[in-house]
Write a protein that holds these residues in place. Structure first.
Motif, PDB file in Angstrom:
ATOM      1  N   SER A 250      20.633  11.339   5.496  1.00 55.38           N
ATOM      2  CA  SER A 250      20.621  11.349   4.075  1.00 55.38           C
ATOM      3  C   SER A 250      19.735  12.807   3.596  1.00 55.38           C
ATOM      4  O   SER A 250      19.848  13.124   2.686  1.00 55.38           O
ATOM      5  CB  SER A 250      19.909  10.110   3.215  1.00 55.38           C
ATOM      6  OG  SER A 250      18.823   9.973   3.846  1.00 55.38           O
TER       7      SER A 250
ATOM      8  N   THR B  58      14.714   8.620  10.613  1.00 55.72           N
ATOM      9  CA  THR B  58      14.472   7.689   9.718  1.00 55.72           C
ATOM     10  C   THR B  58      15.324   6.491   9.895  1.00 55.72           C
ATOM     11  O   THR B  58      16.564   6.437  10.153  1.00 55.72           O
ATOM     12  CB  THR B  58      14.919   8.372   8.282  1.00 55.72           C
ATOM     13  OG1 THR B  58      14.278   9.612   8.081  1.00 55.72           O
ATOM     14  CG2 THR B  58      14.596   7.333   7.190  1.00 55.72           C
TER      15      THR B  58
ATOM     16  N   ASN C 267      21.223  15.197  10.551  1.00 56.87           N
ATOM     17  CA  ASN C 267      21.870  14.979  11.715  1.00 56.87           C
ATOM     18  C   ASN C 267      22.135  16.161  12.530  1.00 56.87           C
ATOM     19  O   ASN C 267      23.339  16.605  12.773  1.00 56.87           O
ATOM     20  CB  ASN C 267      23.369  14.191  11.423  1.00 56.87           C
ATOM     21  CG  ASN C 267      22.982  12.714  10.992  1.00 56.87           C
ATOM     22  OD1 ASN C 267      22.083  12.314  11.523  1.00 56.87           O
ATOM     23  ND2 ASN C 267      23.865  12.320  10.220  1.00 56.87           N
TER      24      ASN C 267
ATOM     25  N   ALA D 234      15.996   2.536   8.180  1.00 51.42           N
ATOM     26  CA  ALA D 234      15.564   2.043   6.620  1.00 51.42           C
ATOM     27  C   ALA D 234      14.831   2.787   6.024  1.00 51.42           C
ATOM     28  O   ALA D 234      13.740   2.140   5.522  1.00 51.42           O
ATOM     29  CB  ALA D 234      15.464   0.743   7.339  1.00 51.42           C
ATOM     30  N   GLY D 235      14.684   4.008   5.893  1.00 43.50           N
ATOM     31  CA  GLY D 235      13.757   4.771   4.833  1.00 43.50           C
ATOM     32  C   GLY D 235      12.418   4.995   5.462  1.00 43.50           C
ATOM     33  O   GLY D 235      11.675   5.595   5.076  1.00 43.50           O
TER      34      GLY D 235
ATOM     35  N   SER E 170      14.316   9.266  20.071  1.00 44.37           N
ATOM     36  CA  SER E 170      15.474   9.599  19.717  1.00 44.37           C
ATOM     37  C   SER E 170      16.322   8.603  20.166  1.00 44.37           C
ATOM     38  O   SER E 170      16.446   8.268  21.240  1.00 44.37           O
ATOM     39  CB  SER E 170      16.075  10.969  20.193  1.00 44.37           C
ATOM     40  OG  SER E 170      17.228  11.285  19.821  1.00 44.37           O
ATOM     41  N   LEU E 171      17.306   7.763  19.343  1.00 46.07           N
ATOM     42  CA  LEU E 171      18.343   7.047  19.849  1.00 46.07           C
ATOM     43  C   LEU E 171      19.562   7.442  19.998  1.00 46.07           C
ATOM     44  O   LEU E 171      20.156   7.246  21.166  1.00 46.07           O
ATOM     45  CB  LEU E 171      18.408   5.813  18.743  1.00 46.07           C
ATOM     46  CG  LEU E 171      19.402   4.624  19.132  1.00 46.07           C
ATOM     47  CD1 LEU E 171      18.867   3.825  20.547  1.00 46.07           C
ATOM     48  CD2 LEU E 171      19.888   3.747  18.094  1.00 46.07           C
ATOM     49  N   GLN E 172      20.020   8.481  19.025  1.00 44.22           N
ATOM     50  CA  GLN E 172      21.349   9.027  19.286  1.00 44.22           C
ATOM     51  C   GLN E 172      21.373  10.456  19.227  1.00 44.22           C
ATOM     52  O   GLN E 172      22.745  10.914  19.437  1.00 44.22           O
ATOM     53  CB  GLN E 172      22.221   8.676  17.728  1.00 44.22           C
ATOM     54  CG  GLN E 172      22.303   7.226  17.344  1.00 44.22           C
ATOM     55  CD  GLN E 172      22.530   6.803  16.038  1.00 44.22           C
ATOM     56  OE1 GLN E 172      21.760   7.196  15.158  1.00 44.22           O
ATOM     57  NE2 GLN E 172      24.024   6.833  15.821  1.00 44.22           N
ATOM     58  N   GLY E 173      20.316  11.019  19.843  1.00 42.50           N
ATOM     59  CA  GLY E 173      20.366  12.366  20.252  1.00 42.50           C
ATOM     60  C   GLY E 173      19.945  13.629  19.470  1.00 42.50           C
ATOM     61  O   GLY E 173      19.755  14.744  19.865  1.00 42.50           O
ATOM     62  N   ASN E 174      20.002  13.104  17.983  1.00 38.51           N
ATOM     63  CA  ASN E 174      19.467  14.175  16.933  1.00 38.51           C
ATOM     64  C   ASN E 174      18.305  14.701  17.376  1.00 38.51           C
ATOM     65  O   ASN E 174      17.966  15.985  17.080  1.00 38.51           O
ATOM     66  CB  ASN E 174      19.593  13.650  15.475  1.00 38.51           C
ATOM     67  CG  ASN E 174      21.358  13.377  15.529  1.00 38.51           C
ATOM     68  OD1 ASN E 174      22.169  14.368  14.981  1.00 38.51           O
ATOM     69  ND2 ASN E 174      21.828  12.056  15.609  1.00 38.51           N
ATOM     70  N   THR E 175      17.344  13.824  17.266  1.00 39.85           N
ATOM     71  CA  THR E 175      15.617  14.333  17.381  1.00 39.85           C
ATOM     72  C   THR E 175      15.622  15.067  18.665  1.00 39.85           C
ATOM     73  O   THR E 175      14.895  15.899  18.928  1.00 39.85           O
ATOM     74  CB  THR E 175      14.881  13.108  17.170  1.00 39.85           C
ATOM     75  OG1 THR E 175      15.310  12.196  16.145  1.00 39.85           O
ATOM     76  CG2 THR E 175      13.519  13.435  17.043  1.00 39.85           C
TER      77      THR E 175
HETATM   78  C1  LIG Z   1      18.907   1.750  12.791  1.00 34.55           C
HETATM   79  C2  LIG Z   1      19.349   3.141  11.968  1.00 34.55           C
HETATM   80  C3  LIG Z   1      18.771   3.058  10.633  1.00 34.55           C
HETATM   81  C4  LIG Z   1      18.932   3.971   9.851  1.00 34.55           C
HETATM   82  N1  LIG Z   1      18.628   4.357   8.739  1.00 34.55           N
HETATM   83  C5  LIG Z   1      18.586   5.389   7.882  1.00 34.55           C
HETATM   84  C6  LIG Z   1      18.191   5.615   6.558  1.00 34.55           C
HETATM   85  O1  LIG Z   1      17.632   4.897   5.925  1.00 34.55           O
HETATM   86  N2  LIG Z   1      18.366   6.698   6.001  1.00 34.55           N
HETATM   87  C7  LIG Z   1      19.194   7.754   6.684  1.00 34.55           C
HETATM   88  O2  LIG Z   1      19.052   8.811   5.802  1.00 34.55           O
HETATM   89  N3  LIG Z   1      19.627   7.774   7.709  1.00 34.55           N
HETATM   90  C8  LIG Z   1      19.392   6.683   8.482  1.00 34.55           C
HETATM   91  N4  LIG Z   1      19.917   6.611   9.820  1.00 34.55           N
HETATM   92  C9  LIG Z   1      20.447   7.469  10.265  1.00 34.55           C
HETATM   93  C10 LIG Z   1      19.439   8.136  11.363  1.00 34.55           C
HETATM   94  O3  LIG Z   1      18.161   8.581  10.602  1.00 34.55           O
HETATM   95  C11 LIG Z   1      20.307   9.964  11.685  1.00 34.55           C
HETATM   96  O4  LIG Z   1      21.288   9.849  12.152  1.00 34.55           O
HETATM   97  C12 LIG Z   1      19.274  10.675  12.436  1.00 34.55           C
HETATM   98  O5  LIG Z   1      19.610  11.876  12.777  1.00 34.55           O
HETATM   99  C13 LIG Z   1      19.367   9.828  14.017  1.00 34.55           C
HETATM  100  O6  LIG Z   1      18.334  10.591  14.789  1.00 34.55           O
HETATM  101  P1  LIG Z   1      18.593  10.335  16.273  1.00 34.55           P
HETATM  102  O7  LIG Z   1      19.907  10.812  16.824  1.00 34.55           O
HETATM  103  O8  LIG Z   1      17.263  11.120  17.250  1.00 34.55           O
HETATM  104  O9  LIG Z   1      18.446   8.763  16.811  1.00 34.55           O
HETATM  105  C14 LIG Z   1      19.696   5.471  10.558  1.00 34.55           C
HETATM  106  C15 LIG Z   1      20.172   5.133  11.863  1.00 34.55           C
HETATM  107  C16 LIG Z   1      19.872   4.161  12.594  1.00 34.55           C
HETATM  108  C17 LIG Z   1      20.336   3.936  14.134  1.00 34.55           C
END
Ligand SMILES: Cc1cc2nc3c(=O)[nH]c(=O)nc-3n(C[C@H](O)[C@H](O)[C@H](O)COP(=O)(O)O)c2cc1C
Length: 163
Positions: free
Chosen positions: A116, A82, A142, A84-85, A11-16
């Motif tokens: 998304s 996810t 999210n 970039a897909g 997890s980078l931003q805390g959602n996972t």
């Molecule tokens: C580098 C990057 C690329 C991302 N690309 C996508 C994407 O292609 N499609 C999508 O729906 N969300 C995309 N997101 C949004 C994240 O998938 C989404 O906010 C997710 O909940 C983040 O999880 P985390 O908080 O655990 O890191 C991207 C986020 C980041 C930081």
């Protein structure tokens, strides 16, 4: 006897992290957070561009977790965002480690967080890399900022792991 469940997530931003911790609390699973030695700066202007590029080019950062921690479990749950897909680079590194493990988990589940709701491609790619059957998947939008809406889905996924 109850199967040992292990959740390995990035997890980078805390959602996972939020979803993984909730799943662990309900299912009694053990948690392992992947810490890559390189990742984009949170909230930086280039965060999505840099992370997306690294995901698409298949970058595999070093991880501070080793294969031994992954081997002794019946059920393995892999979670990540996810990018970039597709899956984030830390998950790519994890898949390489898992493919080198001699003892494979009996059951593998996946969950993904996105902005998304589109996580199917990521799930397909992880399944193809692992070359094993996936028992179940769950997709959360999210969840950290949409807890009320996403919690029921997180809870039912957690409950499905114990069956
Ligand atoms: C580098 C990057 C690329 C991302 N690309 C996508 C994407 O292609 N499609 C999508 O729906 N969300 C995309 N997101 C949004 C994240 O998938 C989404 O906010 C997710 O909940 C983040 O999880 P985390 O908080 O655990 O890191 C991207 C986020 C980041 C930081």
């Amino acid at each position: 006897m109850k199967q040992k469940i292990k959740i390995v997530y990035y997890s980078l931003q805390g959602n996972t992290k939020y979803a993984a911790e909730r799943i662990a609390k309900i299912s009694g699973a053990e948690l392992l957070r992947l810490k890559p030695d390189q990742e984009p700066k949170i909230g930086g202007f280039w965060m999505k561009a840099q992370g997306g590029w690294e995901a698409l080019t298949g970058m595999k950062p070093g991880l501070q977790s080793n294969a031994e921690q992954l081997e002794d479990c019946g059920t393995l749950v892999i979670g990540g965002p996810t990018w970039a897909g597709t899956y984030a680079p830390a998950i790519g590194s994890l898949l390489e480690i898992l493919n080198q493990c001699t003892v494979k988990p009996e059951r593998v589940y996946l969950f993904g967080c996105s902005g998304s709701g589109k996580t199917e491609k990521m799930f397909r790619e992880i399944a193809r890399k692992l070359g094993c059957e996936i028992q179940g998947t769950a997709s959360f939008l999210n969840p950290l900022s949409n807890q009320e809406r996403e919690n029921p889905g997180i809870d039912s996924f957690a409950e499905s792991l114990q069956k």
